[in-house]
Write an enzyme that holds these catalytic residues in place. Sequence first.
Site, PDB file in Angstrom:
ATOM      1  N   VAL A 178       0.850  -1.190   0.000  1.00 60.52           N
ATOM      2  CA  VAL A 178       0.000   0.000   0.000  1.00 60.52           C
ATOM      3  C   VAL A 178       0.886   1.240   0.000  1.00 60.52           C
ATOM      4  CG1 VAL A 178      -1.731   1.343   1.248  1.00 60.52           C
ATOM      5  CG2 VAL A 178      -1.900  -1.147   1.198  1.00 60.52           C
ATOM      6  N   LYS A 179       0.574   2.144  -0.907  1.00 64.91           N
ATOM      7  CA  LYS A 179       1.260   3.436  -0.942  1.00 64.91           C
ATOM      8  C   LYS A 179       0.319   4.481  -0.360  1.00 64.91           C
ATOM      9  CE  LYS A 179       2.751   6.987  -4.233  1.00 64.91           C
ATOM     10  NZ  LYS A 179       2.974   7.310  -5.659  1.00 64.91           N
TER      11      LYS A 179
END
Length: 279
Positions: A168-169
Amino acid sequence: MKNRLARIIKPYNNRALMLAVDHGYFLGPTEKLETPRNVIAPLLKYCDSLMLTRGIQRTSVPTNTNVPMVLRVSGGTSIIGEDLSQENITVSIQDAINLNASALAMSIFVGSKYEYQTISNLGKLVNEAHQYGMPVLAVTAVGKDLGKDARYLSLACRIAAEQGAHIVKTYYCNDFEKVVQSCPVPIIVAGGKKIPEQDALQLTHNAISGGAVGVDMGRNIWQSEHPIAMIRAVRSIVHGNSNVEQAYDMYKQQSDKHAKKDTPDSKDSANHKSQEQKK
């Protein structure tokens, strides 16, 4: 799957430095990224992976590079459009494999008008990508009316992980540790808009200290006056455990070296020396 993930997040220290050059998919010719080929080539050897679109990979990345590609596969609206959150999947798995992608990236817009569409698309992308052992990176994009506090980002990151995202960014925020603790997959922090170099290095250090595996920086590297010096300074924090002061000193030292190389006096001196050697 594990092999592809290990190319992006280095197993020897569980760290990652991603270079983002995918801004054009909704911003067009972003300042200092007008000619992507000229930006990417000198920076490639300093990043662990490159986040980009298929058009830029095909036209602007040397085919002989061994840097893994994190391919953005979502889009559909522009900065002048009605709503940036109205994204869809625009790249097929087959094309991503043809491009030898190491991971697929797409945005989700939790709390936006098109939340349902983007989250559903993430689930569908994970379903299809899993058949080919392809990791998916979910970007927790935020709109103008959505905050960047720990409560909201924890919600967005957890939803991305629950849908099956492998990475996840997201953004850095106060109490960032809470975001990391509530997300069962690795988090990479976005660099965001251009800020002073020392502040960007502080952001990098804070992200790593807060539990992120790394950063995905774009504008804070290639919009810097000295991009190579900047990416090397960021790398010294991500992979060298430098503190902010050490990294900023490195940036200034490398900047001075490049500045001296580019001054007319140094060029004239080099030409004079070359002529003398020929004599």
